[in-house]
Design a protein around this motif. Structure first.
Motif, PDB file in Angstrom:
ATOM      1  N   THR A 163       0.820  -1.215   0.000  1.00  8.68           N
ATOM      2  CA  THR A 163       0.000   0.000   0.000  1.00  8.68           C
ATOM      3  C   THR A 163       0.854   1.265   0.000  1.00  8.68           C
ATOM      4  OG1 THR A 163      -0.092  -0.056   2.424  1.00  8.68           O
ATOM      5  CG2 THR A 163      -1.886  -1.139   1.237  1.00  8.68           C
ATOM      6  N   GLY A 164       0.201   2.382  -0.354  1.00  8.48           N
ATOM      7  CA  GLY A 164       0.752   3.722  -0.174  1.00  8.48           C
ATOM      8  C   GLY A 164       2.144   3.936  -0.702  1.00  8.48           C
ATOM      9  N   GLU A 184      -7.296   1.362  -1.932  1.00  5.42           N
ATOM     10  CA  GLU A 184      -5.866   1.685  -1.953  1.00  5.42           C
ATOM     11  C   GLU A 184      -5.544   2.653  -3.076  1.00  5.42           C
ATOM     12  OE1 GLU A 184      -4.497  -2.624  -0.033  1.00  5.42           O
ATOM     13  OE2 GLU A 184      -4.405  -2.298  -2.206  1.00  5.42           O
ATOM     14  N   ASN A 187      -6.399   6.024  -1.875  1.00  5.73           N
ATOM     15  CA  ASN A 187      -5.426   6.520  -0.894  1.00  5.73           C
ATOM     16  C   ASN A 187      -4.129   6.968  -1.557  1.00  5.73           C
ATOM     17  OD1 ASN A 187      -7.141   6.079   1.263  1.00  5.73           O
ATOM     18  ND2 ASN A 187      -6.395   4.002   1.648  1.00  5.73           N
TER      19      ASN A 187
END
Length: 303
Positions: A163-164, A184, A187
């Motif tokens: 993620t991220g 996700e 984000n």
């Protein structure tokens, strides 16, 4: 060979209740323990599909021994680095109405332990596949997946499922496949996706940032595969979702199993989505017969 890296393996204690009553005594209907972590889940699905992989990462203590024993009993090859800490115990509570997860704290990895992993990754050969999946211990840097990608032969196919910033930092090394889900993707770009068109717009941005293939999983709405040539949409059959944990990992496992058989990309996508759906409809990770049953109901169209 396919190598899966799980920096934060866990012993997953899966509990089934008829109803979860907060603040009250709950009686277990059934339970089972298994090795967990995103990369490990990919290895388990590959084994269920009769494909080999080698699970890498860090384990420690009595829980680490259980993780390794559990995988070896399933004929999954392991090459973990043992550290002087207990591996995590994550609790997954499922009832008819809800799923609740309680995750343990992350491991602390030393500089020497990090270097040991780098040496293992550096030994990968041409045409190997490296799967970098899951959360990263806070003791490791934000570009750890990027650094692991940098040291392998350019002919090694890299799959990143995290993620991220950990995902974004890896994109400059042109991973063969990444698999953010709908939330996700929101984000990463700090946006609210309104519809499928938005998913495609931001999926293409990930291509511009370096990814070669982007799969965006959208739960009951199926999945999109986006690359420079095609945009494919997989539509999934309706069913009762019993288990959202591991569905995305199963998608990757199914996709890679088909790649090992030199199947066309569209068929890899179909088998991947069938694998993720089979896990979602099961109490545990998908089995081969469940995937075969669902595969025929996965409709894929070009957009």
């Amino acid at each position: 060979m396919i190598y899966t890296v799980t920096l934060n393996p866990s012993l997953d204690y899966n509990i089934k209740l008829s109803e979860f009553k907060e603040g009250r005594l709950n009686t277990i209907v059934s339970q089972y323990k298994t090795a967990g972590g995103k990369g490990i889940n990919v290895s388990q699905v590959l084994r269920n599909l009769e494909k080999d992989s080698i699970a890498l990462g860090y384990i420690g203590g009595f829980t680490g021994k259980y993780i390794e024993k559990n995988l070896k009993e399933k004929n999954i090859k392991c090459d973990f680095i043992e550290i002087n800490q207990d591996s995590r115990i994550n609790v997954k509570i499922k009832s008819e109405k809800s799923e609740t997860e309680i995750n343990d704290k992350k491991l602390k990895i030393s500089e020497s332990e990090k270097k040991e992993l780098f040496l293992k990754i550096k030994s990968l050969k041409k045409d190997d596949i490296l799967v970098l999946a899951g959360s990263v211990p806070t003791s490791l840097e934000e570009d750890i997946y990027a650094k692991l990608s940098e040291i392998v032969d350019e002919k090694v196919k890299i799959v990143v499922d995290t993620t991220g910033k950990y995902l974004v930092n890896s994109l400059k090394y042109n991973p063969f496949l990444i698999k953010p889900n709908y939330f996700e993707l929101e984000n990463i770009f700090g946006v609210k996706l309104k519809d499928e068109k938005d998913v495609i717009v931001y999926g293409k941005k990930l291509l511009e940032m370096g990814a070669k293939n982007v799969i965006v999983s959208m739960a009951g709405d199926g999945a999109l595969l986006i690359n420079e040539k095609d945009i494919l949409k997989a539509m999934v059959p309706k069913g009762t979702v019993k288990n959202s944990v591991g569905a995305g990992d199963s998608l990757i496992g199914g996709f890679l199993s088909a790649m090992e058989e030199d199947k066309e990309l569209i068929e890899c996508f179909r088998i991947g989505v069938a694998s993720g759906t089979a896990t979602a409809f099961s109490d545990e990770l998908c089995k081969k017969e469940e995937i075969e049953k669902i595969k025929k109901d996965i409709i894929i169209k070009k957009l």
